[in-house]
Motif scaffolding. Sequence first.
Motif, short mmCIF file in Angstrom:
data_model
loop_
_atom_site.label_atom_id
_atom_site.label_comp_id
_atom_site.label_asym_id
_atom_site.label_seq_id
_atom_site.Cartn_x
_atom_site.Cartn_y
_atom_site.Cartn_z
N ARG A 102 15.91 6.78 28.91
CA ARG A 102 16.22 8.13 28.39
C ARG A 102 17.05 8.98 29.36
O ARG A 102 17.85 9.80 28.92
N VAL A 117 19.57 18.65 25.18
CA VAL A 117 18.56 19.62 25.61
C VAL A 117 18.56 19.62 27.15
O VAL A 117 19.04 18.67 27.78
N ILE A 138 8.63 18.80 26.30
CA ILE A 138 8.04 17.49 25.96
C ILE A 138 8.26 16.58 27.16
O ILE A 138 9.35 16.59 27.76
N LYS A 140 8.36 12.61 28.21
CA LYS A 140 8.50 11.30 27.56
C LYS A 140 8.66 10.22 28.61
O LYS A 140 9.28 10.47 29.65
N GLN A 151 4.76 10.07 24.51
CA GLN A 151 5.26 11.45 24.57
C GLN A 151 4.09 12.44 24.58
O GLN A 151 3.10 12.23 23.89
N GLU A 174 11.74 17.39 28.87
CA GLU A 174 12.79 18.04 28.09
C GLU A 174 12.30 19.39 27.63
O GLU A 174 11.13 19.55 27.26
N LYS A 175 13.18 20.36 27.64
CA LYS A 175 12.87 21.66 27.07
C LYS A 175 12.80 21.49 25.55
O LYS A 175 13.60 20.74 24.96
N PHE A 176 11.83 22.13 24.93
CA PHE A 176 11.66 22.03 23.49
C PHE A 176 12.74 22.85 22.78
O PHE A 176 12.98 23.99 23.12
N VAL A 177 13.42 22.25 21.82
CA VAL A 177 14.42 22.99 21.03
C VAL A 177 13.78 23.43 19.73
O VAL A 177 13.27 22.59 18.99
N PHE A 179 14.50 23.78 16.73
CA PHE A 179 15.67 23.47 15.89
C PHE A 179 15.50 23.89 14.44
O PHE A 179 14.38 24.01 13.95
N GLU A 182 17.25 18.51 11.75
CA GLU A 182 17.69 17.30 12.47
C GLU A 182 18.59 16.50 11.53
O GLU A 182 18.30 16.39 10.34
N HIS A 205 10.91 14.92 10.49
CA HIS A 205 9.90 14.13 11.22
C HIS A 205 8.53 14.80 11.10
O HIS A 205 8.44 16.02 11.03
N GLN A 208 6.49 13.36 15.25
CA GLN A 208 7.58 12.61 15.91
C GLN A 208 7.97 11.32 15.18
O GLN A 208 8.71 10.50 15.71
N PHE A 249 19.99 17.46 16.98
CA PHE A 249 19.28 18.69 16.60
C PHE A 249 20.34 19.73 16.28
O PHE A 249 21.41 19.76 16.93
N ASN A 259 20.26 14.35 20.41
CA ASN A 259 18.90 14.04 20.89
C ASN A 259 18.89 12.66 21.50
O ASN A 259 18.55 12.48 22.65
N GLU A 260 19.26 11.66 20.70
CA GLU A 260 19.33 10.32 21.28
C GLU A 260 20.26 9.42 20.51
O GLU A 260 20.68 9.72 19.40
#
Length: 348
Positions: A102, A117, A138, A140, A151, A174-177, A179, A182, A205, A208, A249, A259-260
């Motif tokens: 990640r 993020v 979060i 991870k 997570q 990671e800072k939470f977005v 959003f 998605e 989601h 998650q 996001f 995001n990924e």
Amino acid sequence: MSKPVLGIIGGGQLGSLLSSAAKKINIKTVIFCDDKDAPAQNFSDDFVFGKYNDEEKINEFIEKVDLVTFEFENIPFNTLNKINQVKKVLPKPGINKIIQHRLYEKDFINKCNFRTVLYDSVKNNTELKTKKNFVPGIIKTCTFGYDGKGQYKINSAKDLDKINLGKGKEYIIEKFVNFKKEISVIVTRFGIQKYEIYEPIENVHEDQILKNSKIPAEISNEILNKSKNWAKIISETLDYVGTLCVEFFIDKKDNLYVNEIAPRVHNSGHLTINSYNISQFENHIRAVCGLEKKETKKLFNAKMINLIGNDILLYRNKKFLSNEFFFDYLKKEIKPKRKMGHLTIVEK
Ligand code: AMP
């Protein structure tokens, strides 16, 4: 030229759907998986059961195939690399090395100048306690996490003291977005500047885990074009061959974040089976096997519902309308949070 036999590492639902798509275009598939009950063996032409570091089993597998692809990214890099010395692996193993971690993945996205993020690496509990500027956030695991596995949510600074990180594992915080929604963009790259890009898919989601996907995504034209363009540039920068998914996001101010990246076919693209002339699975097979790229067109708008855990029981004996397509992954055991099947409803 006769059609190649395609080896697929991983035997879950993505392997199953890849095998089914291959069958449609007369390509034979061999699944290699470390689960003897792997559901994809119900759909493939052949199956080899073995651990991903078992050289004997790997050799048995590669002797049966002409080239190799994979349905999940957490395959040991050494395994992919070794196979690649004997039989071509697509997408290239080096791509996997970046994306299965990640931190490397987010560094790569930032190098492409695309927003992610705010994130940082965390090595241990002491370091975690100093990350107050990431609350809410979060944490991870850098490797081997999917569908929310590995997570932990951090709702307050107190949580930073409570969480006990596993020894010797690498983590990302990671800072939470907060959003608005998605989306994901699926692109199949066939070679330099040769793509088929599916329109953005809107995803919801729960815990998650992907619950629903739909096209069209309710987004502005600007976000639509930008997300497709970013996905295209990512696949070009990686010199990717095959189908790739970029998950995004969109925040309340219409900022787009990557995001990924999934270096493979993706659950949000299941609806492409019934709503496009060529699915993400068929395009992946076409690209890795060097078959002709065909223009990919949307036939219908659609919605996909993931059937998770016991949800599947409500559908197994149900009668479906002509615009409803039910997929049972034939997994041996029903488990909570396990993706057991899906339903796609197209708008005819
Ligand atoms: P991931 O495994 O990173 O794709 O996370 C799975 C899902 O968890 C995402 O699709 C989001 O719904 C949620 N999630 C993960 N990271 C974040 C974040 N930094 N901010 C808000 N939601 C997140």
